[in-house]
Write an enzyme that holds these catalytic residues in place. Sequence first.
Site, mmCIF file in Angstrom:
data_model
loop_
_atom_site.group_PDB
_atom_site.id
_atom_site.type_symbol
_atom_site.label_atom_id
_atom_site.label_comp_id
_atom_site.label_asym_id
_atom_site.label_seq_id
_atom_site.Cartn_x
_atom_site.Cartn_y
_atom_site.Cartn_z
ATOM 1 N N ASP A 107 7.933 23.182 -8.008
ATOM 2 C CA ASP A 107 8.305 21.688 -8.494
ATOM 3 C C ASP A 107 7.745 20.803 -7.754
ATOM 4 O OD1 ASP A 107 10.600 22.113 -6.711
ATOM 5 O OD2 ASP A 107 11.946 21.615 -7.138
ATOM 6 N N SER A 152 6.555 30.057 -10.070
ATOM 7 C CA SER A 152 7.518 30.423 -8.847
ATOM 8 C C SER A 152 8.155 31.046 -9.008
ATOM 9 C CB SER A 152 8.590 29.073 -8.973
ATOM 10 O OG SER A 152 9.405 29.084 -7.608
ATOM 11 N N ASP A 154 10.962 32.166 -7.283
ATOM 12 C CA ASP A 154 12.679 31.345 -7.846
ATOM 13 C C ASP A 154 13.228 31.367 -9.218
ATOM 14 O OD1 ASP A 154 12.173 31.551 -5.208
ATOM 15 O OD2 ASP A 154 12.004 29.161 -5.063
ATOM 16 N N GLY A 197 14.596 33.129 -3.349
ATOM 17 C CA GLY A 197 14.788 32.220 -4.141
ATOM 18 C C GLY A 197 15.373 30.980 -4.024
ATOM 19 N N MET A 564 1.703 53.774 -27.720
ATOM 20 C CA MET A 564 2.726 54.678 -28.752
ATOM 21 C C MET A 564 3.083 53.252 -29.533
ATOM 22 S SD MET A 564 5.218 57.191 -27.149
ATOM 23 C CE MET A 564 5.622 58.729 -27.098
ATOM 24 N N GLY A 565 4.036 53.503 -30.541
ATOM 25 C CA GLY A 565 4.672 52.493 -31.467
ATOM 26 C C GLY A 565 4.529 52.885 -33.075
ATOM 27 N N HIS A 652 4.395 60.365 -23.776
ATOM 28 C CA HIS A 652 5.476 60.481 -23.446
ATOM 29 C C HIS A 652 5.747 59.516 -22.253
ATOM 30 C CE1 HIS A 652 5.990 62.613 -27.193
ATOM 31 N NE2 HIS A 652 7.104 62.302 -27.037
ATOM 32 N N GLN A 654 4.848 56.744 -21.854
ATOM 33 C CA GLN A 654 5.170 55.278 -21.717
ATOM 34 C C GLN A 654 6.788 55.452 -21.866
ATOM 35 O OE1 GLN A 654 2.321 54.028 -24.929
ATOM 36 N NE2 GLN A 654 1.544 56.513 -24.915
#
Length: 752
Positions: A107, A152, A154, A197, A564-565, A652, A654
């Site tokens: 910021d 950032s 945070d 943070g 995979m998927g 595997h 994954q």
Amino acid sequence: MAVHKIGVLTSGGDASGMNAALRAVVRSGLDHGLEVWAIHEGYRGLIEGGDKVRALGWSDVGGIIHRGGTIIGSARSEEFRTRDGRLKAARSMLLNGIDGLVVIGGDGSLTGADLFRREWPDLLGELASAGIVDAATAARHPRLTVVGLVGSIDNDAAGTDMTIGADTALHRITEAIDAIGSTASSHRRAFIIEVMGRHCGYLALMGALATGADALFIPECPPGDADWESGLVAALNAGRAAGRRDSIVVVAEGATDRQGVPITSERLRQALGAGLGEAVRVTVLGHVQRGGAPSAFDRNLGTLMGCAAIDTLLSGDADERSLVMGIRGNRVVRIPLEECVADSRQVNECLAARQFDRALELRGTSFNDSLRTFNTLVKALPHPPRPGQRRLRLGVLHAGAAAPGMNAAVRAAVRLATDDGHVVLGVRRGFPGLVAGDVAEMDWMSVNGWAPTGGAELGTSRDTPAGPDFYAIARTIEQHALDGLLLIGGWEAYAGAHRLFEERANFPAFNLPVMCLPATIDNNLPGTELSIGADTALNNIVSAVDKIKQAAAAEQRCYVVEVMGRRCGYLAMMSGLATGAERVYLHEDGVTLNALVKDLEMLVEGFRTGKRLGLMIRNERANDVYDTPFMCALFEEEGGRLFDVRQSILGHLQQGGDPSPFDRVQATRLARLGIRRLAGQAAAGQMSAEFIGMVSGSVAFGSFEDYPRLIDAVNRRPRQQWWMGLRSINETLARPAPRNGRPPDAGDLSSS
Ligand code: ATP
């Protein structure tokens, strides 16, 4: 076109994912015909000018997406806070003809950028009247356009769900707390872990929730009691008495008590040392939280925001006011910079004024929900049931392949329902367990230590019920007097729940509320944009591909990596985006021989002009004929001596490993909302059959009445797949240098 030549800088503390954002800004800018100049070392470099401000070519940002930090350097500059400093900065912008600025920072950096934009006409006038820039130059740059990206760790910016770098920091924190947890429990020790943070408790809260820590101190929620130290000791001792072997206390660096006096790790150590009567150790995580390779999420977040920054600059929408790119749900949003900074600062002002409740409220719903959930999960024992309360009996089971985060979901469901006075019954091994009546009550401590573990402690199965199974399932439901069923799993869980729903007329026992929680690495379920486990799998793929790329670049090699998927391309698409793969092959798009020939030509051309690495990612079922071995053989044969080709079928790995922090937090959140709704429906006698999910950043419930029209049953994926819209981004950013740009140079490890 509003701008022609833009500058990009990274400022403030570095954050993982800044390089991905830089790459996207540069390549998307070049793709749109802009000149893109890097301003090295943030505002300090801008003030200094000279070789700190340099043009960037396509290949200058090759091979950086996986690197932490920022390759153009970041700095803090006291001089830029002064008008004189900003006058020098304006001079160097004008001398280089830059009239658009992309600022990647926190910021402070964004505030500085906005001030610079507002002062621009004055600064310009002053430089012109002093004769430092000529009138023609001043006339060509009447205004400065600013677009911001919040980088950032945070995650303290208002208006965006996540800032670039926060997810990676959470990975580092979670890994560290998991590691400390194992040594702490071996020695029955208490550990205090301090996390970063600044004034924001996000990292501490999510880190504590994800790891199943035992106590938490964050700036937004100081302990209520004046004698909170005794309360803490009592709570930790109660945990020990209940069977916990360790005590992990997470404290945010900005935590205070209600008087605003810092609660430091040292203060905690003294408080615990006196009360616990055991060794208390302190670990301050420090800068490890900033470092390391960016998570898959941060790479993709940086990439999406970088592209959106260029679109915004070109749209002219940022001409009159600075805009910040943010993300809500999975969608990029634009927030007026002033608003983003003012809203973020408001929380800090509330904290400084000790208006803690207001500060907490300003952090938003998901932060508050997570804190409430943590406060329940952390208890040593649940509330006893209320007198006269109806104690519901809720069954919980998995179905489908194991997905990382399943255990965190069961843990949350068991504890939250138990704390509400209900009884949770665990079903072993999915639907076959339900058929066999393999059911046992789960108490509070039965799920102790489950939050960080991968796999599925309850066991799972890919079987879905059919034929005679229904009688047996009905018998189990009746024998155990179940009032509701919570299914945590993938395609088979949903298909099974739908079968039970369809059979209600034939089996009265199935007239009980059912809730499905999406848990599969494939991310192929209806009613949710993300399923539990997909983020872990994505990170597993990305870290494996990072290693493959390193090895491949040494030997002029092209890798075809199979992920995979099943027929859902989510993992292929998103890992392609996060690793800068030149090509991503999806079943959704199909694979043609023509396209393969074009890709081959691209590879040959690339390797001929200095490329050292090729990376193609394909979904395991992209095309059953043109499979991975076929593609490799084709490329290898045609590539001749120019390059080698290797296949890597990740398999595997994954699916395995500890769940990512996001998957743990998401599992906990969905389990809490899912089981509470299920209990509410059971208590009210409602026979709903639903699935829970995340849609546009909010939790949503879908009905199994709508299930058939939401899915593509043949290809086992939802009809709507939000991420398909991201294909063009990868196609643009990962392609070789365009003809009008500089060709890949020797220092460029790949076009990625
Ligand atoms: P982080 O969140 O990592 O600390 P940040 O961007 O908030 O990042 P700051 O140190 O606050 O970090 O700001 C970085 C730089 O931005 C400062 O060194 C300064 O050059 C510039 N800057 C910050 N605030 C202002 C301001 N009010 N006016 C002009 N410039 C500013």
